[in-house]
Design an enzyme around this catalytic site. Structure first.
Site, PDB file in Angstrom:
ATOM      1  N   ARG A 120      17.395  22.840   4.395  1.00 31.34           N
ATOM      2  CA  ARG A 120      17.018  21.428   4.680  1.00 31.34           C
ATOM      3  C   ARG A 120      16.142  20.812   3.582  1.00 31.34           C
ATOM      4  NH1 ARG A 120      16.404  23.799   9.809  1.00 31.34           N
ATOM      5  NH2 ARG A 120      18.245  23.381  11.072  1.00 31.34           N
ATOM      6  N   LYS A 142      20.666  10.176  -6.768  1.00 32.43           N
ATOM      7  CA  LYS A 142      21.993  10.250  -6.152  1.00 32.43           C
ATOM      8  C   LYS A 142      22.562  11.633  -6.429  1.00 32.43           C
ATOM      9  CE  LYS A 142      23.657   5.497  -6.090  1.00 32.43           C
ATOM     10  NZ  LYS A 142      24.687   4.581  -6.615  1.00 32.43           N
ATOM     11  N   GLU A 184      27.397   4.136 -20.332  1.00 32.69           N
ATOM     12  CA  GLU A 184      26.339   3.837 -19.353  1.00 32.69           C
ATOM     13  C   GLU A 184      25.148   3.164 -20.048  1.00 32.69           C
ATOM     14  OE1 GLU A 184      26.895   4.117 -16.203  1.00 32.69           O
ATOM     15  OE2 GLU A 184      28.184   5.832 -15.795  1.00 32.69           O
ATOM     16  N   LYS A 226      16.685   1.964 -15.516  1.00 39.68           N
ATOM     17  CA  LYS A 226      17.108   2.597 -14.262  1.00 39.68           C
ATOM     18  C   LYS A 226      15.917   2.813 -13.334  1.00 39.68           C
ATOM     19  CE  LYS A 226      20.008   5.664 -11.869  1.00 39.68           C
ATOM     20  NZ  LYS A 226      21.187   6.479 -11.854  1.00 39.68           N
ATOM     21  N   GLU A 236      20.025   1.672  -2.500  1.00 38.29           N
ATOM     22  CA  GLU A 236      21.126   0.761  -2.842  1.00 38.29           C
ATOM     23  C   GLU A 236      21.442  -0.232  -1.728  1.00 38.29           C
ATOM     24  OE1 GLU A 236      24.161   2.518  -5.384  1.00 38.29           O
ATOM     25  OE2 GLU A 236      25.623   1.233  -4.423  1.00 38.29           O
ATOM     26  N   ARG A 240      20.324  -2.112  -6.689  1.00 42.49           N
ATOM     27  CA  ARG A 240      20.822  -0.882  -7.316  1.00 42.49           C
ATOM     28  C   ARG A 240      22.337  -0.889  -7.510  1.00 42.49           C
ATOM     29  NH1 ARG A 240      18.982   5.425  -6.463  1.00 42.49           N
ATOM     30  NH2 ARG A 240      20.504   6.257  -7.938  1.00 42.49           N
ATOM     31  N   ASN A 244      26.375  -0.266 -10.932  1.00 40.83           N
ATOM     32  CA  ASN A 244      27.764   0.188 -10.846  1.00 40.83           C
ATOM     33  C   ASN A 244      28.735  -0.756 -11.543  1.00 40.83           C
ATOM     34  OD1 ASN A 244      27.187   2.530  -9.356  1.00 40.83           O
ATOM     35  ND2 ASN A 244      26.999   1.321  -7.498  1.00 40.83           N
ATOM     36  N   HIS A 247      32.309   0.293 -12.228  1.00 43.16           N
ATOM     37  CA  HIS A 247      32.548   1.541 -11.506  1.00 43.16           C
ATOM     38  C   HIS A 247      33.619   1.416 -10.420  1.00 43.16           C
ATOM     39  CE1 HIS A 247      29.052   2.792 -13.708  1.00 43.16           C
ATOM     40  NE2 HIS A 247      28.963   3.956 -13.095  1.00 43.16           N
ATOM     41  N   HIS A 251      36.171   4.104 -10.880  1.00 39.03           N
ATOM     42  CA  HIS A 251      36.433   5.175  -9.917  1.00 39.03           C
ATOM     43  C   HIS A 251      37.915   5.242  -9.579  1.00 39.03           C
ATOM     44  CE1 HIS A 251      32.042   5.562  -8.277  1.00 39.03           C
ATOM     45  NE2 HIS A 251      32.215   6.119  -9.447  1.00 39.03           N
ATOM     46  N   HIS A 264      34.109  10.234 -16.981  1.00 38.67           N
ATOM     47  CA  HIS A 264      33.479   9.175 -16.185  1.00 38.67           C
ATOM     48  C   HIS A 264      33.117   7.964 -17.071  1.00 38.67           C
ATOM     49  CE1 HIS A 264      31.015   7.347 -13.069  1.00 38.67           C
ATOM     50  NE2 HIS A 264      30.013   7.278 -13.919  1.00 38.67           N
TER      51      HIS A 264
HETATM   52  P1  NAD Z   1      29.663  16.749 -17.330  1.00 34.98           P
HETATM   53  O1  NAD Z   1      28.570  17.199 -16.480  1.00 34.98           O
HETATM   54  O2  NAD Z   1      31.055  17.157 -16.960  1.00 34.98           O
HETATM   55  O3  NAD Z   1      29.374  17.194 -18.825  1.00 34.98           O
HETATM   56  C1  NAD Z   1      30.311  16.884 -19.824  1.00 34.98           C
HETATM   57  C2  NAD Z   1      30.733  18.124 -20.620  1.00 34.98           C
HETATM   58  O4  NAD Z   1      29.709  18.443 -21.541  1.00 34.98           O
HETATM   59  C3  NAD Z   1      30.943  19.368 -19.776  1.00 34.98           C
HETATM   60  O5  NAD Z   1      31.992  20.109 -20.318  1.00 34.98           O
HETATM   61  C4  NAD Z   1      29.620  20.101 -19.959  1.00 34.98           C
HETATM   62  O6  NAD Z   1      29.721  21.485 -19.721  1.00 34.98           O
HETATM   63  C5  NAD Z   1      29.342  19.807 -21.394  1.00 34.98           C
HETATM   64  N1  NAD Z   1      27.956  19.869 -21.821  1.00 34.98           N
HETATM   65  C6  NAD Z   1      26.845  19.525 -21.122  1.00 34.98           C
HETATM   66  N2  NAD Z   1      25.778  19.567 -21.917  1.00 34.98           N
HETATM   67  C7  NAD Z   1      26.195  19.960 -23.130  1.00 34.98           C
HETATM   68  C8  NAD Z   1      25.556  20.165 -24.371  1.00 34.98           C
HETATM   69  N3  NAD Z   1      24.274  19.886 -24.536  1.00 34.98           N
HETATM   70  N4  NAD Z   1      26.300  20.599 -25.419  1.00 34.98           N
HETATM   71  C9  NAD Z   1      27.629  20.810 -25.279  1.00 34.98           C
HETATM   72  N5  NAD Z   1      28.307  20.603 -24.140  1.00 34.98           N
HETATM   73  C10 NAD Z   1      27.586  20.171 -23.077  1.00 34.98           C
HETATM   74  O7  NAD Z   1      29.712  15.146 -17.457  1.00 34.98           O
HETATM   75  P2  NAD Z   1      28.583  14.028 -17.523  1.00 34.98           P
HETATM   76  O8  NAD Z   1      29.188  12.921 -18.262  1.00 34.98           O
HETATM   77  O9  NAD Z   1      27.274  14.562 -17.944  1.00 34.98           O
HETATM   78  O10 NAD Z   1      28.406  13.597 -15.998  1.00 34.98           O
HETATM   79  C11 NAD Z   1      29.461  13.033 -15.292  1.00 34.98           C
HETATM   80  C12 NAD Z   1      29.169  13.195 -13.834  1.00 34.98           C
HETATM   81  O11 NAD Z   1      27.988  12.492 -13.511  1.00 34.98           O
HETATM   82  C13 NAD Z   1      30.255  12.637 -12.942  1.00 34.98           C
HETATM   83  O12 NAD Z   1      30.524  13.581 -11.933  1.00 34.98           O
HETATM   84  C14 NAD Z   1      29.635  11.393 -12.341  1.00 34.98           C
HETATM   85  O13 NAD Z   1      30.103  11.104 -11.060  1.00 34.98           O
HETATM   86  C15 NAD Z   1      28.196  11.758 -12.315  1.00 34.98           C
HETATM   87  N6  NAD Z   1      27.268  10.613 -12.328  1.00 34.98           N
HETATM   88  C16 NAD Z   1      26.283  10.602 -11.412  1.00 34.98           C
HETATM   89  C17 NAD Z   1      25.372   9.575 -11.407  1.00 34.98           C
HETATM   90  C18 NAD Z   1      24.223   9.615 -10.445  1.00 34.98           C
HETATM   91  O14 NAD Z   1      23.497   8.631 -10.344  1.00 34.98           O
HETATM   92  N7  NAD Z   1      24.013  10.711  -9.770  1.00 34.98           N
HETATM   93  C19 NAD Z   1      25.460   8.550 -12.349  1.00 34.98           C
HETATM   94  C20 NAD Z   1      26.485   8.585 -13.281  1.00 34.98           C
HETATM   95  C21 NAD Z   1      27.384   9.641 -13.259  1.00 34.98           C
HETATM   96  N1  GLY Z   2      24.679   5.412 -11.369  1.00 33.53           N
HETATM   97  C1  GLY Z   2      24.381   4.443 -10.392  1.00 33.53           C
HETATM   98  C2  GLY Z   2      23.156   4.703  -9.607  1.00 33.53           C
HETATM   99  O1  GLY Z   2      22.461   5.657  -9.825  1.00 33.53           O
HETATM  100  O2  GLY Z   2      22.865   3.966  -8.715  1.00 33.53           O
END
Ligand code: NAD
Ligand code: GLY
Length: 365
Positions: A120, A142, A184, A226, A236, A240, A244, A247, A251, A264
């Site tokens: 939890r 998030k 982003e 942010k 949100e 917030r 997006n 997005h 998406h 993404h």
């Molecule tokens: P990812 O986590 O898939 O990383 C991209 C690639 O880079 C992967 O292959 C990873 O292993 C590699 N990698 C990571 N760090 C590295 C480094 N320093 N050197 C070499 N390779 C490295 O992708 P991302 O773009 O970081 O994140 C995308 C995800 O984030 C999506 O799932 C998306 O939905 C999510 N997201 C979440 C929020 C939120 O607010 N929580 C906001 C935007 C995106």
């Molecule tokens: N990436 C959008 C948010 O965090 O709200």
């Protein structure tokens, strides 16, 4: 190093941005009061950075439970989440054992959800290693996983206690991932920070050349934007949602093309062009503005044309987007350059025109 605070009263937390932070015991020590911490990472990031983090923990007298997952958006699933729970239970991790996410947004989102739900709720630390995760996903709480019917559909708001954005880790990032993060970064300029957009236009080449100072400034300014938005609207209920931009379309691209086939950030760039097109059709921004946005994405080596999923598929996938309310599609659109608005009454003929105009013309079922 520069430090910002996400102001959420008793859940406020610092974001440290700088180089060499993985080896900085001082920054972590206050957050690791016990003898153990669990690090969640993946098979790509582990060989690059796990040993360095483990060593820092060891110097603090903290043993690491290490959970190394497969790499990729396709693994952002209940099955992978189950693997995290399995490891935490097998190692008898307790409610006081912090979970540390070491990796990009996929690792950060999944680890955050595991931290929110295991026993939890256990302490959570974000160590983002992609540009996208440093400027966006590690900040704001998030967390979640994908469902076959929609991206990030299962999750929780769960804030980390600490974010360490070590800019040096960006040196090993593939070029395509750097560009995905820039989508982003550009977003913040478009929705609320016109001077930053102008700075990006002047400094895009430095960012692509991985100039450390330029990257650090871009991460700092993005996180400032942010943090301000999250502090005002954590859950949100309003502002917030503006984060997006692009997005809703994005998406649909990600889901429609199969998770992982479009990054993404790539989907966000093409989706933002669709949002810009729709904004222009509403008479809010000019054709020159749309060209200006396109030029910046092109310079950041991002796609500006969406795949032709077919209008029906777009509408279907957008119908599963979290911004649907009362069955109505809602879009973040540009009121002007540097100003966005959430809109729920877009005339359907304009939406159809955008869907027709912004995709690669090709075959679809
Ligand atoms: P990812 O986590 O898939 O990383 C991209 C690639 O880079 C992967 O292959 C990873 O292993 C590699 N990698 C990571 N760090 C590295 C480094 N320093 N050197 C070499 N390779 C490295 O992708 P991302 O773009 O970081 O994140 C995308 C995800 O984030 C999506 O799932 C998306 O939905 C999510 N997201 C979440 C929020 C939120 O607010 N929580 C906001 C935007 C995106
Ligand atoms: N990436 C959008 C948010 O965090 O709200």
């Amino acid at each position: 190093m520069q430090t910002l605070t996400v102001g959420l009263e008793e859940r406020s937390y610092p974001i440290h941005i700088g180089t060499g932070l993985l080896a900085n015991e001082e920054l972590l020590s206050a957050y690791l009061p016990g003898k153990r911490a669990a690090i969640v990472t993946n098979i790509t990031v582990a060989p690059l950075y796990l040993a360095r983090l483990r060593e820092t923990l060891h110097k603090l007298g903290v043993q690491s439970v290490e959970i190394i997952l497969q790499d990729g958006e396709v693994y952002k699933t209940t099955e992978t989440l189950q693997l995290i729970y399995d490891a935490l239970l097998t190692h008898r991790c307790e409610r006081s054992t912090p979970l540390i996410a070491l990796g990009g947004g996929v690792i950060g989102d999944m680890t955050g959800f595991a931290a929110a739900s295991y026993l939890r709720g256990v302490p959570f630390i974000q160590i983002p290693t992609t540009l996208l995760s440093q400027v966006d996903s590690s900040v704001g709480g998030k967390t979640g996983i994908n469902h076959p019917l929609g991206k990030n559909m299962i999750g929780a708001f769960y804030q980390p206690q600490l974010v360490l954005a070590d800019i040096s880790t960006l040196n090993t990032l593939p070029d395509t991932e750097l560009s995905a993060g820039l989508a982003e970064v550009i977003k913040y300029g478009l929705i609320r920070d016109l001077p930053f957009l102008e700075w990006l236009e002047l400094n895009m080449d430095k960012l692509l050349a991985r100039d450390i100072e330029a990257l650090q400034y871009a991460v700092l300014r993005s996180c400032q934007n942010k943090a301000e938005v999250v502090a005002r609207d954590e859950r949100e209920s309003g502002e917030r949602a503006l984060l997006n931009l692009g997005h809703t379309f994005g998406h649909a691209i990600e889901s429609g093309m199969g998770y992982g086939n479009w990054l993404h950030g790539e989907a966000v760039a093409a989706g933002t062009m669709m949002a810009a097109d729709l904004s222009q059709r509403l008479g809010w921004i000019s054709e020159q503005d749309v060209d200006r946005i396109r030029n910046l994405f092109v310079r950041a080596r991002l796609p500006v044309i969406a795949p032709d999923l077919g209008v029906e598929k777009y509408l279907n996938y957008m119908g599963h987007d979290k911004k649907v309310e009362g069955g109505k599609l809602r879009f973040v659109l540009l009121k002007s350059m540097g100003e966005a608005e959430l809109v729920s009454n877009v005339p359907s003929e304009l939406l159809l025109q955008t869907l027709e105009a912004c995709v690669v013309q090709g075959k679809h079922e």
